[in-house]
Design a protein around this motif. Structure first.
Motif, short mmCIF file in Angstrom:
data_model
loop_
_atom_site.label_atom_id
_atom_site.label_comp_id
_atom_site.label_asym_id
_atom_site.label_seq_id
_atom_site.Cartn_x
_atom_site.Cartn_y
_atom_site.Cartn_z
N GLU A 105 0.83 -1.20 0.00
CA GLU A 105 0.00 0.00 0.00
C GLU A 105 0.87 1.25 0.00
N ALA A 106 1.97 1.22 0.79
CA ALA A 106 2.87 2.37 0.81
C ALA A 106 3.52 2.58 -0.56
N ALA A 107 3.92 1.49 -1.22
CA ALA A 107 4.52 1.61 -2.55
C ALA A 107 3.54 2.20 -3.55
N ALA A 108 2.29 1.77 -3.47
CA ALA A 108 1.28 2.29 -4.40
C ALA A 108 1.04 3.78 -4.20
N VAL A 109 1.12 4.22 -2.94
CA VAL A 109 0.85 5.63 -2.64
C VAL A 109 2.02 6.52 -3.04
N THR A 110 3.25 6.09 -2.68
CA THR A 110 4.42 6.95 -2.89
C THR A 110 5.03 6.79 -4.26
N GLU A 154 0.42 -9.29 -3.74
CA GLU A 154 0.44 -8.49 -4.96
C GLU A 154 -0.86 -8.68 -5.75
N ALA A 155 -1.38 -9.90 -5.76
CA ALA A 155 -2.62 -10.14 -6.47
C ALA A 155 -3.77 -9.35 -5.85
N ALA A 156 -3.79 -9.32 -4.50
CA ALA A 156 -4.84 -8.55 -3.82
C ALA A 156 -4.70 -7.06 -4.10
N ALA A 157 -3.45 -6.57 -4.11
CA ALA A 157 -3.23 -5.15 -4.39
C ALA A 157 -3.61 -4.80 -5.82
N ARG A 158 -3.31 -5.68 -6.76
CA ARG A 158 -3.66 -5.42 -8.16
C ARG A 158 -5.16 -5.45 -8.36
N ALA A 159 -5.85 -6.34 -7.63
CA ALA A 159 -7.30 -6.39 -7.74
C ALA A 159 -7.93 -5.08 -7.28
N GLU A 160 -7.28 -4.43 -6.34
CA GLU A 160 -7.82 -3.17 -5.82
C GLU A 160 -7.38 -1.98 -6.64
N ARG A 161 -6.13 -1.97 -7.13
CA ARG A 161 -5.57 -0.78 -7.77
C ARG A 161 -5.27 -0.98 -9.25
N GLY A 162 -5.54 -2.14 -9.79
CA GLY A 162 -5.20 -2.39 -11.18
C GLY A 162 -3.71 -2.64 -11.34
N ALA A 169 -1.36 -0.45 -11.82
CA ALA A 169 -0.52 0.72 -11.55
C ALA A 169 0.64 0.39 -10.63
N LEU A 170 0.49 -0.68 -9.81
CA LEU A 170 1.56 -1.03 -8.87
C LEU A 170 2.74 -1.69 -9.56
N LEU A 171 2.51 -2.36 -10.69
CA LEU A 171 3.58 -3.13 -11.33
C LEU A 171 4.77 -2.28 -11.75
N PRO A 172 4.58 -1.15 -12.44
CA PRO A 172 5.77 -0.35 -12.80
C PRO A 172 6.50 0.21 -11.58
N VAL A 173 5.76 0.47 -10.49
CA VAL A 173 6.41 0.94 -9.27
C VAL A 173 7.34 -0.13 -8.72
N LEU A 174 6.84 -1.36 -8.60
CA LEU A 174 7.67 -2.45 -8.08
C LEU A 174 8.83 -2.75 -9.03
N ALA A 175 8.58 -2.69 -10.33
CA ALA A 175 9.66 -2.94 -11.29
C ALA A 175 10.76 -1.89 -11.17
N ALA A 176 10.37 -0.62 -11.02
CA ALA A 176 11.36 0.45 -10.89
C ALA A 176 12.16 0.30 -9.61
N ARG A 177 11.49 -0.05 -8.53
CA ARG A 177 12.21 -0.26 -7.27
C ARG A 177 13.16 -1.45 -7.38
N GLY A 178 12.73 -2.49 -8.11
CA GLY A 178 13.62 -3.63 -8.31
C GLY A 178 14.88 -3.24 -9.06
N GLU A 179 14.74 -2.37 -10.06
CA GLU A 179 15.91 -1.90 -10.80
C GLU A 179 16.85 -1.10 -9.91
N ILE A 180 16.27 -0.29 -9.01
CA ILE A 180 17.09 0.49 -8.08
C ILE A 180 17.87 -0.44 -7.16
N VAL A 181 17.22 -1.49 -6.67
CA VAL A 181 17.90 -2.45 -5.80
C VAL A 181 19.05 -3.12 -6.54
N GLU A 182 18.80 -3.57 -7.76
CA GLU A 182 19.85 -4.26 -8.52
C GLU A 182 21.02 -3.32 -8.82
#
Length: 376
Positions: free
Chosen positions: A193-198, A309-317, A319-332
């Protein structure tokens, strides 16, 4: 007492610390110092030797907490407080970069301060501490962790800690499972939820870095659990077996989850090995137990993460996927910058009973994710 006397005594203490520190060697060092260094000079020189040894450590990637942790493991718990005192005295020289902590009385050298403690061999502690510091290898420099501005609720963290404390203390596997599951539910849902918001902002151009120190024995096998928990929570872990140290890279909220869950799951694994279901106490059994436990925990956590993640996508569509992908790139990217020459370590298991028992213990500590946990 002249500055030249202190300087010469400091060099002598450092030279003696570089040699073997067996009981006989310590007795010889004590005799050498007694014969060459006046009593009024020894305490001042001992503190100078400690400060000289620790001074370059901070530019080689170490932090005060790391120093205390490695001393506690390599020298012993009785000397770790001296390392903490040394950090405090050194902090007075770095007011712009250090947070002041309790220090020995002003003007009282460290060795004098330690001699006042009953049952403490202050000189031996000084020599061992100097020797340990001088032998420490450099570490990748870890930037200070940025404060997490994602809106994490302190009440959520407090509740998670309470749930995990209960999971660690209960003797019933089913209760531990339920408590650990609820803790994971809270953290996983809150992090998403925090990732989706920020989203991804310039606030986090690099990932956060957290160092986790593991207690012997079986630290290599225990590090596997850190890797599994980190991977399931969108983080990367890098082990340095020579120091029983695992560095975890990720978003601050995810790092909190990794640290809390790893600590609790290690406690639960230790309790399971010590209990009736723990089986054999041989090294091969316990090594296999911990590796199997880590592998099964990783499976369960990945299942929980996918459900969250499935529950979050059901609620928000989506939109969360590019956020998580971008954060994954930052980690790598952060991992590649800190550790440009990584290698992969493989484990072998030679005890089938230990592997089976570890998997059963991990099932008892299984973790699920559900949205309703946020509202219980």
């Amino acid at each position: 007492m002249s500055p030249d006397q202190v300087a010469a005594a400091t060099v002598l203490i450092t030279r003696l610390a570089r040699g073997p520190l067996t009981p006989d060697a310590l007795a010889d060092a004590r005799a050498v110092l007694a014969g060459r260094v006046p009593g009024t000079v020894l305490d001042e020189a001992a503190e100078r030797a400690l400060l000289d040894a620790v001074d370059p450590l901070w530019s080689r990637g170490w932090t005060p907490r790391d120093l205390v942790e490695v001393v506690r493991r390599r020298v012993g718990a009785s000397v770790a407080p001296l390392a903490a005192d040394l950090v405090a005295v050194d902090a007075a020289r770095r007011p712009a970069t250090w947070v002041r902590v309790d220090t020995p009385p002003p003007g009282v050298p460290l060795l004098t301060h330690w001699r006042a403690r009953p049952g403490v061999d202050g000189l031996a502690a000084v020599l061992r501490l100097v020797a340990t510091i001088l032998a420490l290898p450099p570490l990748p420099e870890v930037p200070p962790e940025e404060p997490d501005t994602s809106g994490i609720d302190p009440k959520v963290l407090a509740r998670v800690r309470g749930l995990l404390a209960k999971a660690e203390s209960t003797t019933f596997a089913e209760e531990a499972e339920a408590l650990s599951a609820k803790a994971q539910e809270l953290m996983a849902r809150h992090a998403l939820e925090a990732a989706a918001v920020t989203g991804v902002t310039e606030t986090f151009p690099t990932a956060g870095v957290r160092r986790l120190w593991l207690d012997a024995p079986y630290t290599s096998a225990k590090s596997s659990l850190v890797h599994q928990v980190a991977g399931a929570n969108r983080c990367r872990a890098v082990s340095l077996d020579a120091l029983d140290l695992v560095t975890v890279v990720g978003h601050p909220t995810d790092l909190d989850t990794v640290e809390l869950l790893t600590t609790s799951l290690l406690v639960q694994a230790g309790r399971a090995m010590a209990g009736p279901a723990g089986g054999s106490r041989t090294r091969s059994f316990r090594h296999a137990f911990l590796l199997s436990y880590a592998a099964r925990i990783g499976e369960r956590l990945r299942e929980a993460g996918e459900a969250a993640e499935a529950a979050a996508r059901a609620e928000r569509g989506d939109a969360l996927l590019p956020v998580l992908a971008a954060r994954g790139e930052i980690v790598e990217r952060t991992v590649a910058e800190l550790f440009p020459r990584l290698t992969t370590k493989r484990f072998t298991v030679g005890n089938t009973a230990g592997w089976r028992a570890g998997r059963e213990a991990a099932d008892a500590a299984s973790l699920r994710v559900g949205r309703e946990a946020l509202h219980d």
